[in-house]
Scaffold this motif. Structure first.
Motif, PDB file in Angstrom:
ATOM      1  N   GLU A   1       2.336   9.273  -7.540  1.00  0.00           N
ATOM      2  CA  GLU A   1       1.553   7.735  -7.241  1.00  0.00           C
ATOM      3  C   GLU A   1       1.630   7.706  -5.840  1.00  0.00           C
ATOM      4  OE1 GLU A   1       1.151   4.613  -9.437  1.00  0.00           O
ATOM      5  OE2 GLU A   1       2.899   4.987  -9.935  1.00  0.00           O
ATOM      6  N   ASN A   2       3.252   7.101  -5.686  1.00  0.00           N
ATOM      7  CA  ASN A   2       3.268   6.531  -4.411  1.00  0.00           C
ATOM      8  C   ASN A   2       3.602   6.895  -2.955  1.00  0.00           C
ATOM      9  OD1 ASN A   2       2.469   3.837  -5.689  1.00  0.00           O
ATOM     10  ND2 ASN A   2       4.729   4.010  -5.826  1.00  0.00           N
ATOM     11  N   GLY A   3       3.537   8.620  -3.329  1.00  0.00           N
ATOM     12  CA  GLY A   3       4.119   9.809  -2.297  1.00  0.00           C
ATOM     13  C   GLY A   3       2.737   9.496  -1.340  1.00  0.00           C
ATOM     14  N   ALA A   4       2.902  11.272  -1.133  1.00  0.00           N
ATOM     15  CA  ALA A   4       2.790  11.896   0.668  1.00  0.00           C
ATOM     16  C   ALA A   4       1.023  11.664   0.452  1.00  0.00           C
ATOM     17  CB  ALA A   4       2.944  13.358   0.540  1.00  0.00           C
TER      18      ALA A   4
ATOM     19  N   SER B   1      -2.241  -1.790   2.167  1.00  0.00           N
ATOM     20  CA  SER B   1      -2.721  -2.745   0.800  1.00  0.00           C
ATOM     21  C   SER B   1      -1.964  -2.210  -0.078  1.00  0.00           C
ATOM     22  CB  SER B   1      -4.316  -2.473   1.712  1.00  0.00           C
ATOM     23  OG  SER B   1      -4.298  -1.037   0.611  1.00  0.00           O
ATOM     24  N   ASP B   2      -0.978  -1.886   0.138  1.00  0.00           N
ATOM     25  CA  ASP B   2      -0.300  -1.162  -1.555  1.00  0.00           C
ATOM     26  C   ASP B   2       1.127  -0.720  -0.861  1.00  0.00           C
ATOM     27  OD1 ASP B   2       0.650   0.590  -3.623  1.00  0.00           O
ATOM     28  OD2 ASP B   2      -0.585   1.961  -3.061  1.00  0.00           O
ATOM     29  N   GLU B   3       2.079  -2.182  -2.219  1.00  0.00           N
ATOM     30  CA  GLU B   3       3.638  -2.443  -1.610  1.00  0.00           C
ATOM     31  C   GLU B   3       4.081  -1.293  -1.534  1.00  0.00           C
ATOM     32  OE1 GLU B   3       5.082  -6.532  -1.679  1.00  0.00           O
ATOM     33  OE2 GLU B   3       2.907  -6.765  -2.733  1.00  0.00           O
ATOM     34  N   GLY B   4       3.448  -0.970  -2.611  1.00  0.00           N
ATOM     35  CA  GLY B   4       4.377   0.562  -3.229  1.00  0.00           C
ATOM     36  C   GLY B   4       4.700   1.916  -2.393  1.00  0.00           C
ATOM     37  N   PHE B   5       3.828   2.277  -1.258  1.00  0.00           N
ATOM     38  CA  PHE B   5       3.037   3.352  -0.884  1.00  0.00           C
ATOM     39  C   PHE B   5       4.423   3.273  -0.230  1.00  0.00           C
ATOM     40  CE2 PHE B   5       1.051   4.788   3.469  1.00  0.00           C
ATOM     41  CZ  PHE B   5       1.050   6.271   2.589  1.00  0.00           C
ATOM     42  N   LEU B   6       5.115   5.110  -0.011  1.00  0.00           N
ATOM     43  CA  LEU B   6       6.535   5.326   0.378  1.00  0.00           C
ATOM     44  C   LEU B   6       6.556   4.772   2.273  1.00  0.00           C
ATOM     45  CD1 LEU B   6       8.104   8.225  -1.166  1.00  0.00           C
ATOM     46  CD2 LEU B   6       8.864   6.096  -1.368  1.00  0.00           C
ATOM     47  N   GLY B   7       5.614   4.934   2.711  1.00  0.00           N
ATOM     48  CA  GLY B   7       5.102   4.712   4.006  1.00  0.00           C
ATOM     49  C   GLY B   7       5.799   6.133   4.960  1.00  0.00           C
TER      50      GLY B   7
ATOM     51  N   GLY C   1      10.400   0.784  12.257  1.00  0.00           N
ATOM     52  CA  GLY C   1       9.224  -0.233  11.194  1.00  0.00           C
ATOM     53  C   GLY C   1       8.254  -0.477  11.817  1.00  0.00           C
ATOM     54  N   LEU C   2       7.615   0.639  13.842  1.00  0.00           N
ATOM     55  CA  LEU C   2       6.341   0.053  13.619  1.00  0.00           C
ATOM     56  C   LEU C   2       5.073   1.083  12.784  1.00  0.00           C
ATOM     57  CD1 LEU C   2       7.449   0.494  17.354  1.00  0.00           C
ATOM     58  CD2 LEU C   2       6.769  -1.459  16.294  1.00  0.00           C
ATOM     59  N   CYS C   3       5.448   2.555  12.817  1.00  0.00           N
ATOM     60  CA  CYS C   3       4.461   2.777  11.615  1.00  0.00           C
ATOM     61  C   CYS C   3       4.444   2.040  10.737  1.00  0.00           C
ATOM     62  CB  CYS C   3       5.445   4.843  11.230  1.00  0.00           C
ATOM     63  SG  CYS C   3       6.958   4.170  10.650  1.00  0.00           S
ATOM     64  N   VAL C   4       5.301   2.109  10.137  1.00  0.00           N
ATOM     65  CA  VAL C   4       4.780   1.218   8.797  1.00  0.00           C
ATOM     66  C   VAL C   4       4.577   0.161   8.831  1.00  0.00           C
ATOM     67  CG1 VAL C   4       5.759   0.040   6.782  1.00  0.00           C
ATOM     68  CG2 VAL C   4       6.671   2.404   7.872  1.00  0.00           C
TER      69      VAL C   4
END
Lengths: 155, 305
Positions: free
Chosen positions: B214-217, B179-185, B168-171
């Motif tokens: 919309e929450n993807g790449a 700023s966006d909880e929905g982003f896949l990460g 999870g370090l990258c996230v």
């Protein structure tokens, strides 16, 4: 404050500050983050400048051409206006150059390096790939072109 | 992330101050607490935290397991940098001049208590990208008889991404996830590309549609902080750029998977004999030709007697 016996998780997200403060985390070997932050800031400033530009260029329609010509004459040689154009040049040049870099990297997938077996000291392939050189070129070109623009604007 | 090997080999100060950011879920209170710890050469930040927990304050909560950078449990923000506590030497973050270092829970993850973060959303996103091989012939996948064909070059295409330990370090470092909880990460998207690029997988269209969300790449802005903090050099930043490029070309009808490999057909006995190399010599008294004519049968029941 949570009620008695109630537990709640802490939402530990820096939010928009992460997009504007490159030092919110100490990230070694990551000038791309600085470029990302600068790209965001310059993008927002360009939108603001666009509004100023639109407001100013609509004055002939609202207040007549005479007023426009007078304003242009009055603005010539005033330091704040010249400074405004100098800053605008810096913002536009950086945003444009970095935008070209991002188009190349993000949409064409070039300069990000090929996947390889990680080995010590475990630096990701992308950070050693030619996109990094491209980034340094963008920074160098930005300074050079901005200085040239400054020379033209101030002389 | 590159480890500062020179500083890791140094002696840390005899005594260091660990400044820990704490959180109480009952009261909602956050505060910094400083502990004095006796340091030794080779001591990691995790060792220091465990010493604090054993000798100073039992109430500190954190997650850890393997202590050697394999499980990915002990991700924390140490001196402002997302790192694995077990892979960070105290000598790398503290010195004689400044013997204090800070430890915070990872950013962009809900904090349960003190340094313990909640990974529910992280693993939900990981699950969303279908991180497993999918074949059209499910019967063959459920009851495999042979392995799938894969050349070393094809393996190298996905190998670095398969080393992800989901720490999870990258996230934690990603400004978009901040700023966006929905982003896949970065972790989930790198795994999406890892399975999309895998020649043994046949669900690349499905995965590209997930990435096109919309929450993807497309939300990635290439700050490359994910690649900078990855302790295994998995390079999520590079993977996402390759995914975006493939996605764009796919949407324009210019990209399709180069090749999809099938199972290796089982070897049929051909009857051909492998000749012995000329330098090979049998033991004295062994006649290979005679053994071929009359194979030696070993009766296992007699061996038991």
């Amino acid at each position: 404050m949570a009620g008695k016996g109630e537990r709640r998780f802490l939402k530990n997200m820096p939010g928009w500050r992460a997009s504007f403060n490159p030092w919110i985390l100490r990230l070694p070997n990551n000038p791309e983050r600085l470029a990302f932050v600068l790209h965001r800031i310059t993008g927002i400033l360009l939108v603001l400048i666009l509004f100023v530009h639109i407001t100013f260029t609509t004055t002939p329609a609202t207040r007549g051409w005479e007023f426009w010509v007078e304003e242009i004459k009055r603005a010539q040689g005033i330091t704040p206006v010249t400074l405004y154009f100098f800053i605008f040049a810096g913002i536009a040049i950086f945003h444009g150059l970095n935008g070209i870099r991002l188009l190349l990297v993000e949409f064409l997938g070039c300069c990000v390096g090929k996947p390889e077996k990680p080995k010590p000291p475990y630096i990701s392939a992308t950070l050693r790939a030619s996109q990094r050189t491209l980034l340094y070129i963008v920074f160098a070109l930005w300074i050079v072109l901005w200085m040239i623009a400054g020379y033209i604007i101030f002389t | 992330m590159a480890q500062a090997l020179k500083s890791a080999a140094r002696y840390p100060p005899k005594s260091v101050r660990v400044k820990i950011k704490r959180y109480s879920p009952e009261t909602g209170r956050e505060w910094w607490q400083v502990y004095e710890v006796e340091a030794y050469r080779g001591m990691t930040v995790l060792d220091a935290l465990l010493q604090v927990k054993e000798k100073r304050d039992h109430t500190i909560v954190m997650r850890y397991s393997c202590r050697m950078g394999v499980c990915g449990s002990c991700g924390m923000v140490i001196n402002g940098t997302p790192r694995l506590a077990c892979q960070t030497q105290v000598s790398m973050v503290a010195s004689e001049e400044n013997p204090e270092f800070t430890v915070e829970p990872m950013k962009n993850f809900p904090v349960i208590r003190d340094l313990l973060t909640d990974f529910t959303s992280f693993f939900e996103k990981h699950r969303k990208v279908k991180p497993y091989l999918i074949r059209r012939d499910t019967g063959e996948q459920e009851n495999p008889k042979t392995e799938y064909r894969m050349t070393p070059e094809e393996l190298l295409e996905i190998y670095p991404y398969s080393l992800c330990i989901s720490c999870g370090l990258c996230v934690s470092a990603c400004p978009v996830s901040a700023s966006d909880e929905g982003f896949l990460g970065p972790q989930a998207l790198a795994q999406l590309w890892r399975y999309t690029a895998d020649v043994r997988d046949e669900a690349w269209r499905e995965r590209l549609e997930i990435a096109d969300d919309e929450n993807g790449a497309l939300k990635c802005h290439f700050a490359a902080s994910c690649s900078a903090v990855c302790p295994k050099a998995v390079d999520p930043g590079g993977a996402i750029q390759m995914l975006r490029s493939a996605l764009l070309k796919y949407k324009l009808g210019l990209w399709r998977k180069k090749s999809i490999s099938g199972p290796v057909p089982p070897l049929e006995p051909t009857g051909e004999k492998m000749p012995l190399p000329p330098e090979a010599q049998t033991l004295p008294g062994v006649d290979l030709e005679a053994m071929e004519r009359e194979p030696v049968v070993i009766d296992a029941s007699r061996l038991l007697d």
